[in-house]
Design an enzyme around this catalytic site. Structure first.
Site, PDB file in Angstrom:
ATOM      1  CG  ASP A 264      49.349  40.542  32.977  1.00  0.00           C
ATOM      2  OD1 ASP A 264      50.480  40.668  32.411  1.00  0.00           O
ATOM      3  OD2 ASP A 264      48.953  42.097  32.707  1.00  0.00           O
TER       4      ASP A 264
ATOM      5  CE  LYS B 291      38.585  45.244  45.361  1.00  0.00           C
ATOM      6  NZ  LYS B 291      39.506  45.400  46.847  1.00  0.00           N
TER       7      LYS B 291
ATOM      8  CG  ASP C  46      55.190  41.902  35.208  1.00  0.00           C
ATOM      9  OD1 ASP C  46      54.798  40.520  34.957  1.00  0.00           O
ATOM     10  OD2 ASP C  46      55.652  42.993  34.876  1.00  0.00           O
TER      11      ASP C  46
ATOM     12  CE1 TYR D  92      44.685  40.689  30.747  1.00  0.00           C
ATOM     13  CE2 TYR D  92      45.906  39.990  28.909  1.00  0.00           C
ATOM     14  CZ  TYR D  92      45.860  41.465  30.117  1.00  0.00           C
ATOM     15  OH  TYR D  92      47.525  41.318  30.670  1.00  0.00           O
TER      16      TYR D  92
END
Ligand code: IPM
Ligand code: MG
Length: 359
Positions: free
Chosen positions: A249, A193, A253, A142
């Site tokens: 993020d 990851k 959700d 980000y």
């Protein structure tokens, strides 16, 4: 000494849901003698329209000086086309997170038993669900530099971002996560990851390193693709999840939907002293703004997290959470959590019901 709260309604449904949370705060303020002083400010599209910046200096100064911040939501299609990305509502939100160093984002996903039917997953998969996602909020892709869109020699354009985490950034979010796990079920799953991205190889190494300081916490690791799958397959295997900004993020959700509606999920974004900004996990939902149908409970629960984490008013926070549970028991539902046999209520009727339950 009074405790100063900066209220930032923002855009879309933001002002509607914030109005209900403010009603609830005023109610507990009187009932528990909290000595809260509420002040409003502009952030996001609303701030851009009024002052030409999504994060005006006046707002930032108030944010720096106050004891805690309650935010609605920012963004809307009318600002998506702004050429200068720094003027978009999201830049105001990311700016305030970053400049106040609110790196520790806590996103609990708790299924209220009354809403087991509202989830798109089978009740047995989600009933009793209580997980916490700890998302790093001021670093990662980000904020990484360099970033942008450049034109290559062959004339083709290329977009690029940088996924970067320094050791100290990983360590401080790791500590928030380990400490959260200590206070809960003692299990922490770090999501990365590491099979592809070096930055998360380092992430995993630092988490391992921290684990020796928290022998009472059981640390495990999971790749993000698998974590997304496990969240919808068997979410109750998790207690606390810790991950970087972008993975957090996305996973938050997904976790939100397990609870029936993203309209139920609060969040806290904390700095190293537990000063924080509190906001619902959902966005500004421009498609339903102004209709009085948005669910204010995530914002009301965010206000309750604010009382608990930043203002040390656990009793008032407990009372709000009990009141939310009581209105659900009464069968009251906004459209997003409505099901057969329940009573459909508007945004403000839901807020009023919480206040009635508080009294
Ligand atoms: C969130 C939101 C924000 C984010 C957007 C509005 C910039 O999706 O808080 O999850 O990506 O962090
Ligand atoms: Mg999001």
């Amino acid at each position: 000494m009074s405790k100063n709260i900066l209220v930032l309604p923002g855009d879309g449904i933001g002002p509607e849901i914030i109005a209900e949370a403010v009603k609830v705060l005023n109610c507990v303020n009187a009932r528990f003698n909290l000595d809260l002083a509420l002040e409003e400010g502009l952030l996001g599209g609303a701030a851009y329209e009024a002052e030409g910046s999504p994060l005006p200096d006046s707002t930032f100064e108030k944010a720096r000086a106050c004891d805690a911040i309650l935010l609605g939501a920012v963004g809307g299609p009318q600002w998506d086309k702004l050429e200068n990305r720094d003027l978009r509502p999201e830049a105001g939100l990311l700016g305030i997170r970053s400049r106040l160093e609110l790196f520790g984002n806590l996103r609990p996903a708790i299924l209220y038993p009354q809403l087991a039917d509202a989830s798109t997953l089978k009740p047995e998969v989600v009933s009793g669900l209580d997980i916490l996602i700890v998302r790093e909020l001021t670093g990662g892709i980000y904020f990484g530099e360099p970033r942008g869109v450049r034109t290559l020699e062959n004339g083709e354009r290329q977009g690029y971002n940088t996924y970067v985490y320094s050791e100290s950034e990983i360590r401080r979010i790791g500590r928030v996560a380990f400490e959260s796990a200590q206070k809960r079920g003692g299990k922490l799953c770090s999501v990365d990851k590491a099979n592809v991205l070096e930055v998360t190889v380092l992430w995993r190494e630092i988490m391992e390193d921290l684990a020796s300081e928290y022998p009472d916490v059981e640390l495990s690791h999971m790749y993000v693709d698998n974590a997304a799958m496990q969240l919808v397959r068997a979410p109750k295997q998790f207690d606390v999840l810790v991950t970087g900004n972008m993975f957090g993020d996305i996973l938050s959700d997904a976790a939100a939907m397990l609870t029936g509606s993203i309209g139920m999920l609060p969040s806290a974004s904390l700095d190293k002293n537990n000063k924080g900004m509190y906001e619902p996990c959902h966005g500004s939902a421009p498609d339903i703004a102004g209709q009085g149908i948005a669910n204010p409970l995530a914002t009301i629960l965010s206000a309750s997290m604010m009382l608990r984490y930043s203002l040390n008013e656990g009793e008032a926070a407990d009372a709000i959470e009990a009141a939310v549970s009581a209105v659900l028991d009464q069968g009251l539902r906004t459209a997003d959590i409505f099901s057969e046999g329940m009573t459909r209520v508007s945004t403000s009727e839901m807020g009023d019901a919480v206040i009635n339950a508080l009294q």
